[in-house]
Design an enzyme around this catalytic site. Structure first.
Site, PDB file in Angstrom:
ATOM      1  N   GLN A 154       0.823  -1.203   0.000  1.00 15.77           N
ATOM      2  CA  GLN A 154       0.000   0.000   0.000  1.00 15.77           C
ATOM      3  C   GLN A 154       0.856   1.252   0.000  1.00 15.77           C
ATOM      4  O   GLN A 154       2.040   1.234   0.310  1.00 15.77           O
ATOM      5  CB  GLN A 154      -0.913   0.009   1.229  1.00 15.77           C
ATOM      6  CG  GLN A 154      -0.180  -0.041   2.559  1.00 15.77           C
ATOM      7  CD  GLN A 154      -1.153  -0.203   3.716  1.00 15.77           C
ATOM      8  OE1 GLN A 154      -1.502   0.773   4.372  1.00 15.77           O
ATOM      9  NE2 GLN A 154      -1.582  -1.450   3.960  1.00 15.77           N
ATOM     10  N   HIS A 169       0.200   5.896   0.411  1.00 15.78           N
ATOM     11  CA  HIS A 169      -0.725   6.941   0.835  1.00 15.78           C
ATOM     12  C   HIS A 169      -0.455   8.203   0.025  1.00 15.78           C
ATOM     13  O   HIS A 169       0.694   8.489  -0.334  1.00 15.78           O
ATOM     14  CB  HIS A 169      -0.567   7.222   2.329  1.00 15.78           C
ATOM     15  CG  HIS A 169      -0.593   5.986   3.168  1.00 15.78           C
ATOM     16  ND1 HIS A 169      -1.691   5.153   3.223  1.00 15.78           N
ATOM     17  CD2 HIS A 169       0.347   5.413   3.945  1.00 15.78           C
ATOM     18  CE1 HIS A 169      -1.425   4.130   4.019  1.00 15.78           C
ATOM     19  NE2 HIS A 169      -0.193   4.262   4.458  1.00 15.78           N
ATOM     20  N   GLU A 210       3.410   8.743   7.967  1.00 15.93           N
ATOM     21  CA  GLU A 210       3.328   7.931   9.178  1.00 15.93           C
ATOM     22  C   GLU A 210       4.706   7.521   9.673  1.00 15.93           C
ATOM     23  O   GLU A 210       5.682   7.485   8.911  1.00 15.93           O
ATOM     24  CB  GLU A 210       2.459   6.695   8.936  1.00 15.93           C
ATOM     25  CG  GLU A 210       2.977   5.762   7.862  1.00 15.93           C
ATOM     26  CD  GLU A 210       1.975   4.665   7.507  1.00 15.93           C
ATOM     27  OE1 GLU A 210       0.764   4.937   7.503  1.00 15.93           O
ATOM     28  OE2 GLU A 210       2.418   3.540   7.205  1.00 15.93           O
ATOM     29  N   HIS A 254       4.734   0.175   0.634  1.00 12.25           N
ATOM     30  CA  HIS A 254       5.213  -0.580   1.787  1.00 12.25           C
ATOM     31  C   HIS A 254       4.196  -1.637   2.202  1.00 12.25           C
ATOM     32  O   HIS A 254       3.031  -1.608   1.801  1.00 12.25           O
ATOM     33  CB  HIS A 254       5.492   0.353   2.972  1.00 12.25           C
ATOM     34  CG  HIS A 254       4.278   1.121   3.439  1.00 12.25           C
ATOM     35  ND1 HIS A 254       3.835   2.265   2.808  1.00 12.25           N
ATOM     36  CD2 HIS A 254       3.414   0.901   4.467  1.00 12.25           C
ATOM     37  CE1 HIS A 254       2.767   2.722   3.431  1.00 12.25           C
ATOM     38  NE2 HIS A 254       2.479   1.910   4.441  1.00 12.25           N
ATOM     39  N   ARG A 277      -3.981   0.579  -2.547  1.00 11.90           N
ATOM     40  CA  ARG A 277      -3.346  -0.737  -2.429  1.00 11.90           C
ATOM     41  C   ARG A 277      -2.665  -1.145  -3.732  1.00 11.90           C
ATOM     42  O   ARG A 277      -3.115  -0.789  -4.824  1.00 11.90           O
ATOM     43  CB  ARG A 277      -4.386  -1.777  -2.017  1.00 11.90           C
ATOM     44  CG  ARG A 277      -4.943  -1.503  -0.622  1.00 11.90           C
ATOM     45  CD  ARG A 277      -6.065  -2.432  -0.226  1.00 11.90           C
ATOM     46  NE  ARG A 277      -6.536  -2.080   1.114  1.00 11.90           N
ATOM     47  CZ  ARG A 277      -7.463  -1.152   1.353  1.00 11.90           C
ATOM     48  NH1 ARG A 277      -8.020  -0.518   0.342  1.00 11.90           N
ATOM     49  NH2 ARG A 277      -7.823  -0.873   2.583  1.00 11.90           N
TER      50      ARG A 277
END
Length: 399
Positions: free
Chosen positions: A97, A99, A134, A263, A282
């Site tokens: 996935q 982001h 993140e 990742h 994804r």
């Protein structure tokens, strides 16, 4: 100060022991427990007691944003807590996935709204208009695939398999052993006709199994591909995973993932902090929706190793994991008998005790924080002191 009652997300890749044991609940749990969410995301807001009743932290903040968040954070982020804190417990691998960036998320969210795609639709890409950088800090030994490996190393890995069937995919990378070649190879992989995917993935998995048994430089990467192939037969993401860096974290070590980083967390337990978003695109190793054109538009194909976040510590008690994002900052407080922590404050915080026990004291009172407990400290609560023996993670805004 408010003790948090948090949501546990029951994703299928989760552990039945890690979160249950952290929270002092019966172990193994009745079903998988993947993520413990601490924050005010609409998809799983924590609950707090206010007055005679219980409300979500989202409701509490939106009813009085300046009191809860402080003037600086409220001015920058409105009535939204800018970060989401989690404990992630992976028994098996998550999907490949990535982001989106903030501009990509805003554009994608507006586009899908204009098309009338329901927020709950399984083919919806953008659940909100925010980005999702993140950081994850390991609580146990932790394994992940993160970012595209150097092109020459990826060629060496695939050449070791000796599969002529891979040559059409490898041709762009041989012609341009850099980020451009990686992008072309990955696009060719993800757009393979469906009838060709299964046989090629099967052949790669078989070659990985045979080659991994001989040991050598990429043996563990090949073993991971075999595991993924068993979980997701015929999925091109199994081959895509072989383009990524394998990262192993020891407890206390952390990595930061910016927008576009492809990742997959493979196994382990960690404390994760991110901007307050649930946007995920994804890339395979999942039964869920994969939007290949949107994935290719968002991915960052820069190649190279993933470095650990270099911890900074100013007082020997609180260690900070610095990142470039303004939505969050994570630190780790090591408490010892006779040593207290009195952190500098500038906005809302969530404190999570992951080991031992702590006591939080402020002008408004005191709270016990046993292992697994978490607390929201609003901007209005002012200064506080932490004492005890154990480990407390501290999540704050980064601005």
């Amino acid at each position: 100060m408010d003790l948090l009652d948090n949501v546990i997300q029951p994703y299928a890749w989760g552990s039945r022991t890690a979160l249950a044991e952290l929270l002092g609940q019966p172990s193994p749990s009745a079903s998988c427990q993947a993520e413990l969410w601490m924050g005010a995301h609409p998809g799983g807001p924590s609950r707090v007691r206010r007055g005679a009743g219980v409300v979500t932290l989202l409701e509490a903040i939106r009813s009085a944003p300046e009191r809860e968040l402080g003037e600086t954070v409220a001015r920058r982020f409105g009535a939204d807590l800018p970060f989401l804190l989690k404990v992630l417990a992976a028994e098996t691998s998550l999907s490949l996935q990535t982001h989106p960036s903030l501009s990509q998320a805003r554009e994608g969210y507006a586009r899908e709204n204009a098309l009338g795609v329901p927020l709950s639709a399984p083919h919806r890409n953008y659940k909100d208009a925010n980005h999702k950088p993140e950081l994850i800090c390991a609580l146990t030994p932790f394994e992940a695939l993160c970012g595209f490996r150097r092109a020459d190393e990826t060629l060496a890995l695939f050449d070791a398999l000796g599969l002529s069937a891979l040559e059409p995919l490898l041709a762009p990378l041989r012609a341009s052993p850099d980020a451009r070649g990686v992008a072309r190879m990955f696009e060719a992989l993800m757009t393979l006709p469906r009838e060709r995917r299964g046989p090629l993935v099967d052949a790669v998995v078989a070659a990985c199994g045979a080659r991994a048994g001989q040991g050598g430089r990429f043996a563990e990467e090949l073993r991971q591909a075999v595991r993924l192939g068993e979980l997701y037969p015929g999925d091109p993401g199994v081959i895509g995973a072989l383009l990524l860096n394998l990262v192993r974290l020891r407890p206390g070590e952390a990595i930061y993932l910016s927008a576009g980083n492809l990742h997959a967390y493979l196994r382990g337990v960690g404390v994760e902090i991110m901007a307050n978003s649930d946007n995920v695109l994804r890339g395979g190793c999942t039964p869920k929706h994969v939007d290949v054109p949107e994935l290719l538009r968002v991915l960052d194909f820069r190649c190279g190793p993933i470095g650990l976040v270099q911890v900074t510590s100013s007082d020997g008690v609180e260690s900070v994991y610095p990142t470039p994002t303004e939505e969050f900052r994570l630190s780790r407080i090591q408490l010892r008998p006779g040593v207290s922590a009195r952190p500098e404050r500038w906005g809302p915080e969530i404190l999570l005790c992951t080991d031992g026990a702590a006591r939080l004291s402020a002008g408004s009172g005191a709270l016990a924080l046993p292992r697994g407990a978490s607390v929201f400290v609003s901007a209005a609560d002012g200064a506080y002191t932490l004492e005890g023996e154990g480990v407390v993670f501290r999540a704050t805004a980064g601005c």
